[in-house]
Design an enzyme around this catalytic site. Structure first.
Site, PDB file in Angstrom:
ATOM      1  N   SER A  27      36.419  37.455  35.178  1.00  0.00           N
ATOM      2  CA  SER A  27      36.206  36.246  35.983  1.00  0.00           C
ATOM      3  C   SER A  27      34.950  35.510  35.512  1.00  0.00           C
ATOM      4  O   SER A  27      34.954  34.284  35.350  1.00  0.00           O
ATOM      5  CB  SER A  27      36.052  36.604  37.465  1.00  0.00           C
ATOM      6  OG  SER A  27      37.179  37.282  37.943  1.00  0.00           O
ATOM      7  N   ARG A  50      28.060  33.522  40.620  1.00  0.00           N
ATOM      8  CA  ARG A  50      28.655  34.386  41.644  1.00  0.00           C
ATOM      9  C   ARG A  50      29.177  33.554  42.822  1.00  0.00           C
ATOM     10  O   ARG A  50      30.178  33.915  43.447  1.00  0.00           O
ATOM     11  CB  ARG A  50      27.654  35.447  42.114  1.00  0.00           C
ATOM     12  CG  ARG A  50      28.300  36.605  42.874  1.00  0.00           C
ATOM     13  CD  ARG A  50      27.370  37.781  43.071  1.00  0.00           C
ATOM     14  NE  ARG A  50      27.224  38.595  41.872  1.00  0.00           N
ATOM     15  CZ  ARG A  50      28.071  39.564  41.511  1.00  0.00           C
ATOM     16  NH1 ARG A  50      29.110  39.848  42.266  1.00  0.00           N
ATOM     17  NH2 ARG A  50      27.869  40.250  40.415  1.00  0.00           N
ATOM     18  N   HIS A  53      32.436  32.259  41.644  1.00  0.00           N
ATOM     19  CA  HIS A  53      33.353  33.403  41.642  1.00  0.00           C
ATOM     20  C   HIS A  53      33.900  33.669  43.049  1.00  0.00           C
ATOM     21  O   HIS A  53      35.076  34.001  43.220  1.00  0.00           O
ATOM     22  CB  HIS A  53      32.577  34.610  41.103  1.00  0.00           C
ATOM     23  CG  HIS A  53      33.284  35.920  41.173  1.00  0.00           C
ATOM     24  ND1 HIS A  53      32.904  36.920  42.027  1.00  0.00           N
ATOM     25  CD2 HIS A  53      34.341  36.385  40.499  1.00  0.00           C
ATOM     26  CE1 HIS A  53      33.714  37.961  41.864  1.00  0.00           C
ATOM     27  NE2 HIS A  53      34.590  37.671  40.936  1.00  0.00           N
TER      28      HIS A  53
END
Lengths: 224, 224
Positions: A27, A50, A53
């Site tokens: 990812s 993040r 994500h």
């Protein structure tokens, strides 16, 4: 796949490392590739990546704002074992116990204290406001994470301005259509308070958790 | 401001009605005004609007997909007291106990059952997969909510196709960059399974909670 949200005990993460880590790495590789050039230094990028994500939304790269000392101050506080004061149970539950135990950070949701309700009624304010007012003496050097209640963020900003409270880091990402954007704009304009904010309407508990996990990972790396 | 995320007890919501309801109503008014014309029937729009309210993101109006019977089947199941099987603790904690008690719906996170870990190791699958496989006989007539793990959604789809399992509703909103979009595309192409999906990468536990809260509100209105 944000593995973190599933975590129920400190044992969980190691058990997921094989399958989970490879999905996380894949990812991150996709996000890096699609993002291309960006203005963030490496530590800030780990936070932004993040968040993308966790949300599937590159818009956060345009809307996030870092105080220059935000990451350093947040990582230092977490490394010292600072507590995390959150406005929602979803933040506290979303934080991976496995990462929290590295430095013994405690996640606290002051609005769940029974006194918050009593104080709110006495003072004629929302429970979120009463909750943070009630723990103001514990916020110095702590990490504050607001994912939901603009009123809580506005109260924390008032405590900073008027009462000299000094959190190590304020993560201000309340989501919504009423007061959220205004509260985050006020936060990012504070020049002497380390802060991470997402401008506009977007945000939420998952975003707060993603930012905290990125900072804990950065803190973890310091220790390795 | 998604008040729901804060809820810690069944008493909480009434105490927040005065301040909170007016903020929620004002948020909904803003969303209605900015959205303008849209293709959703009234009951679906209540779901979409609450998702936008929870995310601050109108993109969900373009990416959400409803099976024609999704809302009716979900509301009927909740009104019958059906359990909600979720893939994350954040969903279970985010659900307002106040709303869950209207019909006595229970929120279950099968991945937290200790047997899920043992089964995952025995079967060589992820814990999310083992978790839903382990409760497959309880999914008939239940509501399934996947906010995080595409593997969990893919396993539920397999149980539906191969084992004849029939949930009343599958809410498929896993977020992420690996398998999430594919799993949700498979879900929305199932013509005989009531489902709500968000195409693409976006989604998450907060989105699943927003959809469930909207359905619970619709179920609540039926009863008033």
């Amino acid at each position: 796949m944000a593995l973190n949200e599933l975590m129920g005990s400190t044992e969980d993460r190691p058990g997921l490392v094989e399958a989970g880590r490879s999905i996380e790495m894949e990812s991150f590789r996709i996000i890096d590739a699609e993002m291309g050039e960006h203005p963030f230094p490496e530590d800030q990028w780990q936070v932004v990546r993040r968040v993308i994500h966790t949300t599937g939304d590159f818009d956060y790269a345009r809307q996030i704002r870092f105080h220059p000392r935000a990451v350093a101050s947040g990582v230092a506080a977490l490394t010292r074992g600072a507590s995390i004061f959150a406005d929602t149970r979803m933040i506290a539950v979303g934080l991976s116990p496995w990462r929290l135990q590295w430095y013994g950070n405690e996640a606290v949701v002051p609005a769940l204290h029974p006194e918050s309700r009593i104080r709110a009624e006495e003072q004629g304010v929302t429970r979120s406001v009463a909750a943070f007012r009630g723990v103001s003496d514990q916020l110095n050097g702590a990490v504050v994470a607001i994912g939901n209640a603009p009123t809580a963020l506005l109260e924390v900003l008032r405590l900073i301005r008027e009462d000299g409270v000094r959190p190590a880091l304020v993560i201000g990402v309340p989501v919504g259509f009423v007061q959220a954007a205004e509260s985050k704009d006020q936060l990012q304009r504070m020049t002497d308070q380390p802060a991470i904010a997402v401008l506009g309407r977007k945000g939420g508990s998952s975003v707060a958790v993603a930012i905290l996990h990125a900072l804990l990972e950065l803190a973890g790396n310091v220790n390795q």
